[in-house]
Design an enzyme around this catalytic site. Structure first.
Site, PDB file in Angstrom:
ATOM      1  N   GLY A  11     -49.764  28.017   9.552  1.00 48.53           N
ATOM      2  CA  GLY A  11     -49.446  26.645   9.369  1.00 48.53           C
ATOM      3  C   GLY A  11     -49.350  25.867  10.680  1.00 48.53           C
ATOM      4  N   GLY A  14     -49.587  21.937  10.855  1.00 48.55           N
ATOM      5  CA  GLY A  14     -48.660  21.137  10.239  1.00 48.55           C
ATOM      6  C   GLY A  14     -47.699  20.504  10.980  1.00 48.55           C
ATOM      7  CG  ASP A  37     -53.162  25.167   9.448  1.00 44.82           C
ATOM      8  OD1 ASP A  37     -53.736  24.748   8.100  1.00 44.82           O
ATOM      9  OD2 ASP A  37     -52.023  24.630   9.646  1.00 44.82           O
ATOM     10  CB  ILE A  38     -56.017  26.560   5.044  1.00 44.07           C
ATOM     11  CG1 ILE A  38     -57.070  26.854   4.114  1.00 44.07           C
ATOM     12  CG2 ILE A  38     -55.276  25.216   4.890  1.00 44.07           C
ATOM     13  CD1 ILE A  38     -56.523  27.398   2.620  1.00 44.07           C
ATOM     14  CE1 TYR A 145     -41.079  23.181  -0.117  1.00 41.31           C
ATOM     15  CE2 TYR A 145     -38.900  22.007  -0.300  1.00 41.31           C
ATOM     16  CZ  TYR A 145     -40.039  22.703   0.432  1.00 41.31           C
ATOM     17  OH  TYR A 145     -39.551  22.810   1.683  1.00 41.31           O
ATOM     18  CE  LYS A 149     -39.969  26.529   1.232  1.00 44.31           C
ATOM     19  NZ  LYS A 149     -40.712  27.212   2.282  1.00 44.31           N
TER      20      LYS A 149
HETATM   21  C1  AKB Z   1     -39.372  17.961   1.453  1.00 46.06           C
HETATM   22  O1  AKB Z   1     -39.135  16.881   1.305  1.00 46.06           O
HETATM   23  O2  AKB Z   1     -39.924  18.443   0.530  1.00 46.06           O
HETATM   24  C2  AKB Z   1     -38.925  18.758   2.653  1.00 46.06           C
HETATM   25  C3  AKB Z   1     -37.720  19.493   2.250  1.00 46.06           C
HETATM   26  C4  AKB Z   1     -36.503  18.870   2.472  1.00 46.06           C
HETATM   27  O3  AKB Z   1     -37.958  20.871   2.619  1.00 46.06           O
HETATM   28  N1  AKB Z   1     -38.953  17.846   3.810  1.00 46.06           N
END
Ligand code: AKB
Length: 323
Positions: A11, A14, A37-38, A145, A149
């Site tokens: 990455g 990024g 990176d891709i 997300y 995580k």
């Molecule tokens: C997001 O906004 O998705 C990221 C994070 C807080 O992990 N910046």
């Protein structure tokens, strides 16, 4: 056998990747830091580095790069962030989880010695205490997300406990820097605002006026990452992911900071779908454990962050206009 550390940053094009490449290059020498990176990097500063094309979902590609360059440490930053992940839940789960497994499995097989993987304040949710959120607390994330995580954190701890994999992680807050833009996050407004302030003197925030979120200047996040990775293994008591704290502010407070520096600046707030995500996250973070274990200490406040960002965005604008 050589004891020289050789780092692979996955990455590397990024927002975090570019800065991490430069910081690691200074420490280890550019010849010992490989980017992957891709998509190819357009970053001038990465010209002295070896950069590979890599889709982290493809284990063979990853293994070939690790072997070819004698990699000892992998920083796996490839991820889909919160706002984009809500639109593509399956793709997000795949990228965020399979990429992590591929790297953890290489470490389990003894091919690499150390792994860094970023988690996020997104592991917290509506049921988490919102202010000074502790290291260990209720984690019921409300976003795709955040779910990925949190699962990733548990897998990191599992690989450490069961296979002895030396994996380390930080729950990054929103990261603010000028070298490379973030993409697809809920905290991205706090970067966009600086570009718009200098370009047009005004900005329309996609988060509401009073939305307080934990944030950090990107160089601090890089310093924290390197500090954690250089800490002796015995000092590390958390193998899921560490809370770290920088600054916290609302769009209105950030606009006030910009005004203190630039004079004129207009802020309007028109919340969109990202407001719902932000509403589930803490407004400030307690990082006592990171301070105790490996000496984390933030050095940046709102005013110094605003000053550095305005100067950095200005310089970048001038150099891109003179190219
Ligand atoms: C997001 O906004 O998705 C990221 C994070 C807080 O992990 N910046």
């Amino acid at each position: 056998m050589s004891t020289q550390e050789r780092a692979l940053v996955i990455g590397s094009s990024g927002q975090i990747g570019v800065e991490l490449m430069l910081a690691l290059g200074e420490r280890l020498g550019t010849e010992n830091v490989i980017g992957a990176d891709i998509r190819p990097s357009e970053q001038e500063e990465l010209k002295p580095y070896t950069l590979e094309m890599l889709n982290v979902l493809h284990m063979e590609q990853l293994e070939t790069i690790v072997d070819r360059h004698g990699i000892t440490t992998v920083y796996n930053l490839a991820a889909m962030l919160s706002a984009t992940a809500e639109k593509y839940p399956e793709k997000a789960w795949d990228l965020n989880m399979v990429g992590l497994f591929n790297v953890l499995d290489l470490a389990k097989a003894g091919k690499i010695k150390k792994v860094f993987w970023p988690s996020s304040i997104a592991v917290f949710g509506l049921t988490t205490p919102k202010t000074n959120t502790p290291q260990t607390t209720v984690c019921e994330p409300n976003t795709v997300y955040g779910i990925s995580k949190l699962a990733g954190e548990r897998w990191c701890a599992y690989y450490y406990e069961n296979y002895g994999v030396d994996v380390r992680s930080i729950r990054y807050p929103g990261l603010i820097g000028y070298r490379s833009a973030p993409g697809g996050g809920t905290t991205d407004y706090a970067v966009e605002i600086f570009h718009e302030a200098l370009e047009h003197g005004r900005y329309t925030s996609f988060l509401g006026e009073e939305t307080r979120l934990p944030m950090m200047y990107i160089e601090e996040a890089i310093r924290a990452t390197i500090q954690l990775m250089e800490a002796p293994p015995a000092a590390i008591t958390v193998r899921s992911s560490y809370n770290v704290s920088g600054v916290d502010f609302t769009p209105v407070e950030l606009a006030d900071g910009i005004r203190r520096f630039l004079g004129e600046f207009e802020l309007e707030c028109t919340p969109d779908f990202r407001q719902k995500i932000a509403d589930t996250w803490p407004d400030s973070i307690d990082d006592t454990v990171a301070r105790h274990d490996w000496g984390w200490q933030s050095r940046v406040n709102l005013d110094s962050l605003v000053e550095t960002m305005i100067e950095g965005v200005r310089k970048k604008k001038v150099s891109s206009e003179t190219l």
